[in-house]
Design a protein around this motif. Structure first.
Motif, PDB file in Angstrom:
ATOM      1  N   PRO A   3      -7.018  21.291 -42.259  1.00 19.49           N
ATOM      2  CA  PRO A   3      -5.813  21.456 -41.746  1.00 19.49           C
ATOM      3  C   PRO A   3      -4.914  20.143 -41.202  1.00 19.49           C
ATOM      4  O   PRO A   3      -5.686  19.276 -40.840  1.00 19.49           O
ATOM      5  CB  PRO A   3      -6.016  22.422 -40.467  1.00 19.49           C
ATOM      6  CG  PRO A   3      -7.326  23.193 -40.811  1.00 19.49           C
ATOM      7  CD  PRO A   3      -8.204  22.035 -41.516  1.00 19.49           C
ATOM      8  N   LEU A  40       0.057  23.827 -38.160  1.00 16.77           N
ATOM      9  CA  LEU A  40      -1.303  24.492 -38.582  1.00 16.77           C
ATOM     10  C   LEU A  40      -2.063  24.524 -37.315  1.00 16.77           C
ATOM     11  O   LEU A  40      -2.395  23.539 -36.980  1.00 16.77           O
ATOM     12  CB  LEU A  40      -1.711  23.919 -39.646  1.00 16.77           C
ATOM     13  CG  LEU A  40      -1.392  24.394 -40.955  1.00 16.77           C
ATOM     14  CD1 LEU A  40      -1.805  23.430 -42.077  1.00 16.77           C
ATOM     15  CD2 LEU A  40      -1.781  25.737 -41.247  1.00 16.77           C
ATOM     16  N   ALA A  77      -7.482  26.833 -39.072  1.00 18.62           N
ATOM     17  CA  ALA A  77      -6.926  27.246 -40.337  1.00 18.62           C
ATOM     18  C   ALA A  77      -7.725  27.503 -41.375  1.00 18.62           C
ATOM     19  O   ALA A  77      -8.335  26.280 -41.678  1.00 18.62           O
ATOM     20  CB  ALA A  77      -5.326  26.977 -40.409  1.00 18.62           C
ATOM     21  N   THR A  78      -7.737  28.315 -42.372  1.00 22.15           N
ATOM     22  CA  THR A  78      -8.711  28.278 -43.488  1.00 22.15           C
ATOM     23  C   THR A  78      -7.404  27.956 -44.723  1.00 22.15           C
ATOM     24  O   THR A  78      -6.509  28.680 -44.861  1.00 22.15           O
ATOM     25  CB  THR A  78      -9.218  29.416 -43.696  1.00 22.15           C
ATOM     26  OG1 THR A  78     -10.185  29.397 -42.337  1.00 22.15           O
ATOM     27  CG2 THR A  78     -10.037  29.428 -44.650  1.00 22.15           C
ATOM     28  N   PHE A  79      -7.900  27.031 -45.366  1.00 26.15           N
ATOM     29  CA  PHE A  79      -7.102  26.928 -46.893  1.00 26.15           C
ATOM     30  C   PHE A  79      -7.382  28.329 -47.863  1.00 26.15           C
ATOM     31  O   PHE A  79      -8.368  28.386 -47.966  1.00 26.15           O
ATOM     32  CB  PHE A  79      -7.376  25.733 -47.410  1.00 26.15           C
ATOM     33  CG  PHE A  79      -6.710  25.510 -48.881  1.00 26.15           C
ATOM     34  CD1 PHE A  79      -5.512  25.019 -48.887  1.00 26.15           C
ATOM     35  CD2 PHE A  79      -7.549  25.428 -49.831  1.00 26.15           C
ATOM     36  CE1 PHE A  79      -4.606  24.930 -50.016  1.00 26.15           C
ATOM     37  CE2 PHE A  79      -6.764  25.269 -51.222  1.00 26.15           C
ATOM     38  CZ  PHE A  79      -5.501  24.881 -51.303  1.00 26.15           C
ATOM     39  N   GLN A  94       1.107  24.791 -49.731  1.00 23.74           N
ATOM     40  CA  GLN A  94       0.089  25.179 -49.703  1.00 23.74           C
ATOM     41  C   GLN A  94      -0.019  26.483 -48.681  1.00 23.74           C
ATOM     42  O   GLN A  94       0.683  26.729 -47.784  1.00 23.74           O
ATOM     43  CB  GLN A  94      -0.998  24.369 -49.100  1.00 23.74           C
ATOM     44  CG  GLN A  94      -1.373  23.050 -49.653  1.00 23.74           C
ATOM     45  CD  GLN A  94      -2.168  21.935 -48.952  1.00 23.74           C
ATOM     46  OE1 GLN A  94      -2.017  22.057 -48.119  1.00 23.74           O
ATOM     47  NE2 GLN A  94      -2.907  21.185 -49.923  1.00 23.74           N
ATOM     48  N   HIS A 114     -10.283  21.665 -48.072  1.00 28.67           N
ATOM     49  CA  HIS A 114      -8.935  21.128 -47.290  1.00 28.67           C
ATOM     50  C   HIS A 114      -9.283  21.128 -45.939  1.00 28.67           C
ATOM     51  O   HIS A 114      -9.542  22.331 -45.591  1.00 28.67           O
ATOM     52  CB  HIS A 114      -7.635  21.832 -47.898  1.00 28.67           C
ATOM     53  CG  HIS A 114      -7.143  21.708 -49.123  1.00 28.67           C
ATOM     54  ND1 HIS A 114      -8.047  22.232 -50.253  1.00 28.67           N
ATOM     55  CD2 HIS A 114      -6.237  20.917 -49.925  1.00 28.67           C
ATOM     56  CE1 HIS A 114      -7.553  21.848 -51.449  1.00 28.67           C
ATOM     57  NE2 HIS A 114      -6.191  21.260 -51.174  1.00 28.67           N
ATOM     58  N   TRP A 146      -2.227  28.953 -46.065  1.00 26.74           N
ATOM     59  CA  TRP A 146      -3.328  28.771 -44.935  1.00 26.74           C
ATOM     60  C   TRP A 146      -3.418  30.162 -44.109  1.00 26.74           C
ATOM     61  O   TRP A 146      -2.361  30.937 -44.161  1.00 26.74           O
ATOM     62  CB  TRP A 146      -3.227  27.846 -43.973  1.00 26.74           C
ATOM     63  CG  TRP A 146      -3.105  26.212 -44.600  1.00 26.74           C
ATOM     64  CD1 TRP A 146      -1.897  25.885 -45.102  1.00 26.74           C
ATOM     65  CD2 TRP A 146      -3.926  25.309 -44.562  1.00 26.74           C
ATOM     66  NE1 TRP A 146      -1.937  24.485 -45.406  1.00 26.74           N
ATOM     67  CE2 TRP A 146      -3.251  24.184 -45.336  1.00 26.74           C
ATOM     68  CE3 TRP A 146      -5.383  25.453 -44.321  1.00 26.74           C
ATOM     69  CZ2 TRP A 146      -4.040  22.989 -45.443  1.00 26.74           C
ATOM     70  CZ3 TRP A 146      -6.117  24.137 -44.226  1.00 26.74           C
ATOM     71  CH2 TRP A 146      -5.511  22.890 -44.975  1.00 26.74           C
ATOM     72  N   THR A 147      -4.755  30.400 -43.983  1.00 26.72           N
ATOM     73  CA  THR A 147      -4.561  31.792 -43.011  1.00 26.72           C
ATOM     74  C   THR A 147      -5.312  31.565 -41.739  1.00 26.72           C
ATOM     75  O   THR A 147      -6.015  30.374 -41.367  1.00 26.72           O
ATOM     76  CB  THR A 147      -5.512  33.049 -43.722  1.00 26.72           C
ATOM     77  OG1 THR A 147      -6.836  32.450 -43.819  1.00 26.72           O
ATOM     78  CG2 THR A 147      -4.925  33.305 -44.801  1.00 26.72           C
ATOM     79  N   THR A 148      -4.992  32.229 -40.616  1.00 27.94           N
ATOM     80  CA  THR A 148      -5.617  32.145 -39.445  1.00 27.94           C
ATOM     81  C   THR A 148      -6.086  33.326 -38.699  1.00 27.94           C
ATOM     82  O   THR A 148      -5.308  34.091 -38.000  1.00 27.94           O
ATOM     83  CB  THR A 148      -4.747  31.348 -38.477  1.00 27.94           C
ATOM     84  OG1 THR A 148      -4.207  30.131 -39.093  1.00 27.94           O
ATOM     85  CG2 THR A 148      -5.304  30.995 -37.066  1.00 27.94           C
TER      86      THR A 148
END
Length: 236
Positions: A47, A132, A136-138, A157, A45, A159-161
């Motif tokens: 961002p 986002l 950002a990482t899904f 969904q 995915h 997401w992490t940052t």
């Protein structure tokens, strides 16, 4: 990634980063996710970009206290945001803020319309809870409510940052159409939770994103050496 695995990672991360204090942060996130049904996908995915938005936002702090409630307008193309707390929502909040932020330019205006005054600050950290970031990482796709009953669930969904050095972590939940729902911003000593509500996909009042006359011509305040200032700092 399933819900159990995701929660395990959160506990491990917060315990490693914050020690015993991390248990509290992880417990808050577990409470948020405990009733959600995981429907993870292994696809790659990228961002997405949030649309233009007008809506309401609520900000809660580490001890579940309400830090700010108010209205916002966000221009996703030009990366401009206006957030005005203690308006529209009938809740008391500890912070009374009127912020105009130009993320592309790295500038934040702290506005006092009553006294016709303004502070202008430079942003070293340009992350915020209304879109986002590109790094950002899904993590996972989940459903709040029921995924099997029509009309009884909301697919979203996660997401992490991460920030280099693990000084802070941002976890953002968005709809499949890229509307931000909730954002958790965690530092070594605090946590903020942003929740967006009643969002409409346009900017109702474009004038909100213009610099007021009494704010024009100001020089940005210098950030103390060794510090990194960003939008989230206004709520800590």
């Amino acid at each position: 990634m399933g819900l159990v695995a995701f929660v395990d990672i959160l506990f491990f991360f917060y315990l490693k980063l914050f020690g015993e204090r991390g248990k509290m942060y992880a417990a808050v996130l577990l409470f948020v996710f405990v009733c959600w049904t995981a429907t993870a996908h292994g696809d790659h995915h990228q961002p997405c970009r949030s649309p233009n938005m007008t809506g309401l936002a609520s900000v809660m702090g580490t001890r579940a206290e309400t830090r700010a409630n108010g209205a916002f307008a966000y221009d996703s193309m030009n990366k401009k945001l206006r957030f005005q707390s203690n308006v529209t929502l009938p809740f008391n909040a500890s912070l009374d803020l009127d912020l105009l932020v130009f993320f592309e330019e790295g500038v934040l205006y702290k506005i006092d319309s009553k006294n016709q005054s303004c502070e202008k600050k430079s942003l070293q950290n340009r992350k915020h809870p209304f879109a986002l970031p590109t790094d950002a990482t899904f993590v996972s796709t989940m459903t709040s409510g029921s995924a099997s009953i029509e009309g009884e669930g909301l697919k979203f969904q996660i997401w992490t940052t991460p920030t280099p050095g693990f000084k802070s972590q941002t976890i953002m939940c968005t709809t499949m159409g890229c509307l931000p729902l909730s954002t958790f911003h965690v530092t070594e000593s605090s946590m903020l939770m942003f929740s967006n509500m009643n969002v409409e996909l346009d900017i109702k009042d474009p004038d909100l994103l213009l610099v007021p006359p009494f704010c024009q011509g100001l020089h940005a305040e210098e950030t103390p050496e060794g510090t990194v200032y960003g939008f989230f700092d206004e709520f800590l």
